[in-house]
Design a protein around this motif. Structure first.
Motif, PDB file in Angstrom:
ATOM      1  N   MET A 160       0.848  -1.191   0.000  1.00 17.21           N
ATOM      2  CA  MET A 160       0.000   0.000   0.000  1.00 17.21           C
ATOM      3  C   MET A 160       0.885   1.243   0.000  1.00 17.21           C
ATOM      4  SD  MET A 160      -3.089  -1.036  -0.034  1.00 17.21           S
ATOM      5  CE  MET A 160      -3.824   0.578   0.247  1.00 17.21           C
ATOM      6  N   LEU A 161       0.533   2.200  -0.862  1.00 17.17           N
ATOM      7  CA  LEU A 161       1.292   3.442  -0.960  1.00 17.17           C
ATOM      8  C   LEU A 161       0.454   4.615  -0.470  1.00 17.17           C
ATOM      9  CD1 LEU A 161       2.930   3.075  -4.496  1.00 17.17           C
ATOM     10  CD2 LEU A 161       3.919   2.515  -2.267  1.00 17.17           C
ATOM     11  N   ALA A 162       1.039   5.435   0.392  1.00 18.28           N
ATOM     12  CA  ALA A 162       0.421   6.667   0.880  1.00 18.28           C
ATOM     13  C   ALA A 162      -0.784   6.373   1.766  1.00 18.28           C
ATOM     14  CB  ALA A 162       0.029   7.583  -0.283  1.00 18.28           C
ATOM     15  N   GLY A 163      -1.321   7.446   2.350  1.00 17.97           N
ATOM     16  CA  GLY A 163      -2.504   7.309   3.195  1.00 17.97           C
ATOM     17  C   GLY A 163      -2.236   6.532   4.465  1.00 17.97           C
ATOM     18  N   PRO A 164      -3.263   6.348   5.284  1.00 18.00           N
ATOM     19  CA  PRO A 164      -3.114   5.572   6.522  1.00 18.00           C
ATOM     20  C   PRO A 164      -3.037   4.090   6.216  1.00 18.00           C
ATOM     21  CG  PRO A 164      -5.401   6.190   6.215  1.00 18.00           C
ATOM     22  CD  PRO A 164      -4.631   6.871   5.117  1.00 18.00           C
ATOM     23  N   ARG A 165      -2.532   3.315   7.151  1.00 22.16           N
ATOM     24  CA  ARG A 165      -2.434   1.871   6.973  1.00 22.16           C
ATOM     25  C   ARG A 165      -3.808   1.248   7.206  1.00 22.16           C
ATOM     26  NH1 ARG A 165       2.392  -1.774   9.460  1.00 22.16           N
ATOM     27  NH2 ARG A 165       2.208  -3.511   8.007  1.00 22.16           N
ATOM     28  N   GLU A 166      -4.440   0.773   6.135  1.00 20.22           N
ATOM     29  CA  GLU A 166      -5.802   0.253   6.217  1.00 20.22           C
ATOM     30  C   GLU A 166      -5.842  -1.233   6.551  1.00 20.22           C
ATOM     31  OE1 GLU A 166      -7.808   1.189   2.610  1.00 20.22           O
ATOM     32  OE2 GLU A 166      -7.356   3.313   2.703  1.00 20.22           O
ATOM     33  N   ILE A 167      -4.810  -1.986   6.144  1.00 22.77           N
ATOM     34  CA  ILE A 167      -4.788  -3.431   6.365  1.00 22.77           C
ATOM     35  C   ILE A 167      -3.475  -3.775   7.063  1.00 22.77           C
ATOM     36  CG2 ILE A 167      -4.909  -5.698   5.282  1.00 22.77           C
ATOM     37  CD1 ILE A 167      -6.387  -4.438   2.955  1.00 22.77           C
ATOM     38  N   ASP A 168      -3.559  -4.245   8.286  1.00 25.63           N
ATOM     39  CA  ASP A 168      -2.376  -4.420   9.125  1.00 25.63           C
ATOM     40  C   ASP A 168      -1.368  -5.408   8.563  1.00 25.63           C
ATOM     41  OD1 ASP A 168      -3.318  -2.585  10.911  1.00 25.63           O
ATOM     42  OD2 ASP A 168      -4.205  -4.062  12.276  1.00 25.63           O
ATOM     43  N   HIS A 169      -1.826  -6.431   7.838  1.00 29.71           N
ATOM     44  CA  HIS A 169      -0.897  -7.472   7.403  1.00 29.71           C
ATOM     45  C   HIS A 169      -0.242  -7.166   6.055  1.00 29.71           C
ATOM     46  CE1 HIS A 169      -3.617  -9.203   4.357  1.00 29.71           C
ATOM     47  NE2 HIS A 169      -4.587  -8.979   5.218  1.00 29.71           N
ATOM     48  N   LEU A 170      -0.501  -5.992   5.470  1.00 31.60           N
ATOM     49  CA  LEU A 170       0.125  -5.612   4.210  1.00 31.60           C
ATOM     50  C   LEU A 170       1.262  -4.629   4.454  1.00 31.60           C
ATOM     51  CD1 LEU A 170      -2.899  -5.073   1.774  1.00 31.60           C
ATOM     52  CD2 LEU A 170      -1.537  -7.137   2.177  1.00 31.60           C
ATOM     53  N   GLU A 204     -12.657  14.900   1.853  1.00 37.83           N
ATOM     54  CA  GLU A 204     -12.219  14.190   3.058  1.00 37.83           C
ATOM     55  C   GLU A 204     -11.712  12.783   2.784  1.00 37.83           C
ATOM     56  OE1 GLU A 204     -14.838  14.448   6.411  1.00 37.83           O
ATOM     57  OE2 GLU A 204     -15.559  16.409   5.794  1.00 37.83           O
ATOM     58  N   HIS A 205     -11.978  12.247   1.573  1.00 41.70           N
ATOM     59  CA  HIS A 205     -11.497  10.896   1.285  1.00 41.70           C
ATOM     60  C   HIS A 205     -10.023  10.886   0.886  1.00 41.70           C
ATOM     61  CE1 HIS A 205     -12.946  12.215  -2.815  1.00 41.70           C
ATOM     62  NE2 HIS A 205     -11.720  11.840  -3.077  1.00 41.70           N
ATOM     63  N   SER A 206      -9.363  12.057   0.854  1.00 43.89           N
ATOM     64  CA  SER A 206      -7.936  12.115   0.531  1.00 43.89           C
ATOM     65  C   SER A 206      -7.123  12.069   1.821  1.00 43.89           C
ATOM     66  CB  SER A 206      -7.607  13.399  -0.243  1.00 43.89           C
ATOM     67  OG  SER A 206      -6.211  13.532  -0.400  1.00 43.89           O
ATOM     68  N   PRO A 207      -6.590  10.906   2.186  1.00 42.20           N
ATOM     69  CA  PRO A 207      -5.888  10.796   3.475  1.00 42.20           C
ATOM     70  C   PRO A 207      -4.629  11.643   3.551  1.00 42.20           C
ATOM     71  CG  PRO A 207      -5.623   8.793   2.178  1.00 42.20           C
ATOM     72  CD  PRO A 207      -6.640   9.616   1.471  1.00 42.20           C
ATOM     73  N   ASP A 208      -3.906  11.784   2.447  1.00 38.59           N
ATOM     74  CA  ASP A 208      -2.697  12.602   2.481  1.00 38.59           C
ATOM     75  C   ASP A 208      -3.032  14.068   2.732  1.00 38.59           C
ATOM     76  OD1 ASP A 208      -1.033  10.473   2.108  1.00 38.59           O
ATOM     77  OD2 ASP A 208      -0.773  10.767  -0.036  1.00 38.59           O
ATOM     78  N   ALA A 209      -4.061  14.575   2.050  1.00 40.09           N
ATOM     79  CA  ALA A 209      -4.459  15.973   2.251  1.00 40.09           C
ATOM     80  C   ALA A 209      -4.909  16.204   3.692  1.00 40.09           C
ATOM     81  CB  ALA A 209      -5.581  16.347   1.282  1.00 40.09           C
ATOM     82  N   GLU A 210      -5.606  15.236   4.268  1.00 40.05           N
ATOM     83  CA  GLU A 210      -6.043  15.372   5.657  1.00 40.05           C
ATOM     84  C   GLU A 210      -4.852  15.358   6.615  1.00 40.05           C
ATOM     85  OE1 GLU A 210      -9.475  15.884   6.826  1.00 40.05           O
ATOM     86  OE2 GLU A 210      -9.188  16.562   4.763  1.00 40.05           O
ATOM     87  N   VAL A 336       5.969  -4.652   6.720  1.00 39.75           N
ATOM     88  CA  VAL A 336       6.804  -3.463   6.847  1.00 39.75           C
ATOM     89  C   VAL A 336       5.920  -2.218   6.833  1.00 39.75           C
ATOM     90  CG1 VAL A 336       8.559  -2.057   5.703  1.00 39.75           C
ATOM     91  CG2 VAL A 336       8.793  -4.556   5.760  1.00 39.75           C
ATOM     92  N   SER A 337       6.195  -1.295   7.741  1.00 38.34           N
ATOM     93  CA  SER A 337       5.526   0.005   7.730  1.00 38.34           C
ATOM     94  C   SER A 337       6.608   1.069   7.666  1.00 38.34           C
ATOM     95  CB  SER A 337       4.666   0.191   8.985  1.00 38.34           C
ATOM     96  OG  SER A 337       3.944   1.404   8.920  1.00 38.34           O
ATOM     97  N   MET A 338       6.703   1.756   6.537  1.00 34.60           N
ATOM     98  CA  MET A 338       7.808   2.665   6.276  1.00 34.60           C
ATOM     99  C   MET A 338       7.297   4.094   6.092  1.00 34.60           C
ATOM    100  SD  MET A 338      10.533   2.250   3.117  1.00 34.60           S
ATOM    101  CE  MET A 338      10.706   0.500   3.517  1.00 34.60           C
ATOM    102  N   VAL A 339       7.934   5.048   6.757  1.00 33.58           N
ATOM    103  CA  VAL A 339       7.610   6.464   6.596  1.00 33.58           C
ATOM    104  C   VAL A 339       8.836   7.168   6.037  1.00 33.58           C
ATOM    105  CG1 VAL A 339       6.851   8.593   7.701  1.00 33.58           C
ATOM    106  CG2 VAL A 339       5.989   6.399   8.534  1.00 33.58           C
ATOM    107  N   LEU A 340       8.715   7.710   4.830  1.00 28.27           N
ATOM    108  CA  LEU A 340       9.835   8.374   4.182  1.00 28.27           C
ATOM    109  C   LEU A 340       9.858   9.854   4.560  1.00 28.27           C
ATOM    110  CD1 LEU A 340       9.595   6.796   0.608  1.00 28.27           C
ATOM    111  CD2 LEU A 340      10.843   5.965   2.614  1.00 28.27           C
ATOM    112  N   PRO A 341      11.037  10.406   4.790  1.00 29.90           N
ATOM    113  CA  PRO A 341      11.134  11.817   5.207  1.00 29.90           C
ATOM    114  C   PRO A 341      10.850  12.768   4.049  1.00 29.90           C
ATOM    115  CG  PRO A 341      13.322  10.895   4.878  1.00 29.90           C
ATOM    116  CD  PRO A 341      12.362   9.753   4.724  1.00 29.90           C
TER     117      PRO A 341
END
Length: 353
Positions: A160-170, A204-210, A336-341
Motif C-alpha cells: 500500500m502506498l500513501a494514506g493511513p495503513r488500512e490493512i495491518d498485514h500488508l 475528506e477521502h484524501s488521506p494525504d491531504a487530511e 513493513v511500515s515505512m515512513v519516508l522523510p
C-alpha cells in the motif's frame, strides 16, 4: 490447497462457465443481479481471474502492477496557455514520479510494470484487469476497496502506498505528510511573520491531504493562532483549475485577505499563481503561496513555488523492492511500515530568495 477455478465460481453462483467469463471480460453484457452473484462467489472463494489462475501459485509473469486513481490534470498535461516553454519532464505529476521510480527499480530486478490508472468500470474491473496478470502489485491509498485487497493479498504480495495503513498485514509506505506541512506553516509564521493563513485541502477521502491539514493545525496551535476545524476550502479535485477557482474564491470572501495560501499539493498552487497574476495580485508581496509534493513544474513557474518535497520516485522504488523481497521467498516475515522523510523547499512564492 489448490487455487479456486472458474468452474468453482460457476458452480457456487449457479451460472455457466461462459457467464463467469463474461462477467470479467465484458461485465456490461451480464445482468447486474447475475454479475453481483458471480463476483460475490469469486470473493468468497478467493478466486483471482486470469488465464493462468490455476498456475498462479507456481508460475511467474515477470510483471509487477501499480494501481492508482486517474487524477489527470488536463491543464498540466497540455501545459496550459502560457507554459509552452516547459518540457514533458516539467509537467510530470505526482503519479508520474511514482511510476518512474517503480519502472527504474523494476528494470533493475528484471521485471516489467503494468499500470492501471483508470477506475472506469469500477474497482471490480480494475482488480480483474490487474490482479491476474502480475506477480505482485502496489496500490495507491483508496484506489481499491479493502475487501478486494484482502482477497488479492491471499494470492499476491501487495504494497500500500500513501494514506493511513488500512490493512495491518500488508506492507505500507507513506511519507511524513503531517511533519512536512507543520514545518512549512511554522516557516511562514516564524520566519515571515504571517498570522492570517488559509489552507486549501481536498475532499475528506484524501488521506494525504487530511494528514497535511493536521500538520497545519498543529503549527497554528503552537503559534497561538486560531486553529480551524476544517480547511478554508476543499477542492473536489487537486488540479490546477481547482487551484485557480480556490484562489479566486478566497480573494472574494468578505473580511481581511489571507497573507498566505497553503495548498495541499503543487498542482493547485500552480493554478492559484495563474489566477492571482490575472487579478493583479502580486506574489509574494501581496500574498504568499505554497504547495506540497515537489513536482518539477514548481521550480519553473514564476515566482518559483515554495513547497514540501516528498521523495516520490523513492516511494515507487521502495514499493518494488518490497514486492521483490516478498516474491523471493520472504512472505512470512512481519509486514513493513515505512515512513519516508520530506524536506522544505524555500523559494520565492513565500518571500524567500
Amino acid at each position: 490447497m489448490s487455487a479456486p477455478t472458474v468452474y468453482d465460481v460457476a458452480e457456487r453462483s449457479g451460472v455457466s462457465i461462459a457467464t463467469v467469463s463474461r462477467v470479467y471480460r465484458n461485465p456490461d453484457s451480464v445482468r447486474a443481479q447475475t454479475r453481483d452473484r458471480v463476483l460475490e462467489a469469486a470473493r468468497a472463494l478467493g478466486y483471482v481471474p486470469s488465464a493462468n489462475a490455476r498456475g498462479l501459485a507456481s508460475r511467474r509473469t515477470g510483471v509487477l502492477g501499480l494501481c492508482f486513481p486517474d487524477y489527470a490534470d488536463p491543464a498540466a498535461e497540455s501545459g496550459g496557455e502560457s507554459d509552452d516553454e516547459y518540457d514533458d519532464s516539467a509537467v510530470m505529476l505526482y503519479s508520474d514520479q511514482i511510476i518512474r521510480g517503480m519502472e527504474r527499480a523494476a528494470r533493475r530486478h528484471g521485471y516489467a510494470l503494468l499500470i492501471a490508472a483508470s477506475l472506469e468500470g469500477g474497482p471490480e474491473s480494475l482488480v480483474a484487469k490487474v490482479a491476474g496478470r502480475v506477480d505482485g502489485f502496489a496500490v495507491l491509498a483508496r484506489t481499491v476497496p479493502t475487501e478486494d485487497l484482502e482477497l488479492i493479498s491471499r494470492r499476491l504480495p501487495v504494497v500500500m502506498l500513501a494514506g493511513p495503513r488500512e490493512i495491518d498485514h500488508l506492507d505500507h509506505i507513506e511519507v511524513a505528510n503531517t511533519d512536512g506541512e507543520r514545518e512549512l506553516a511554522r516557516h511562514l509564521i516564524r520566519d515571515h511573520g504571517f498570522t492570517r493563513l488559509a489552507f486549501v485541502g481536498s475532499e475528506e477521502h484524501s488521506p494525504d491531504a487530511e494528514a497535511r491539514f493536521r500538520g497545519f493545525r498543529e503549527a497554528c496551535a503552537e503559534a497561538g493562532l486560531p486553529v480551524p476545524d476544517a480547511p478554508d476550502l476543499r477542492a473536489p479535485m487537486m488540479t490546477q483549475p481547482e487551484g485557480e477557482r480556490a484562489a479566486g474564491a478566497l480573494l472574494d470572501r468578505a473580511g481581511e485577505r489571507p497573507q498566505a495560501l497553503l495548498f495541499a499539493n503543487d498542482q493547485m498552487a500552480v493554478g492559484a499563481l495563474r489566477a492571482l497574476e490575472r487579478r493583479g495580485v502580486r506574489v509574494p508581496q501581496d500574498i504568499a503561496v505554497t504547495g506540497f509534493d515537489g513536482i518539477p513544474l514548481g521550480r519553473l513557474v514564476r515566482p518559483a513555488l515554495t513547497t514540501v518535497r516528498q521523495p516520490m520516485r523513492r516511494l515507487g522504488e521502495e514499493a518494488v523492492d518490497l514486492l521483490v523481497r516478498r516474491l523471493s521467498g520472504d512472505r512470512d516475515s512481519p509486514p513493513v511500515s515505512m515512513v519516508l522523510p520530506v524536506s522544505l523547499a524555500r523559494r520565492a512564492s513565500c518571500g524567500c530568495v
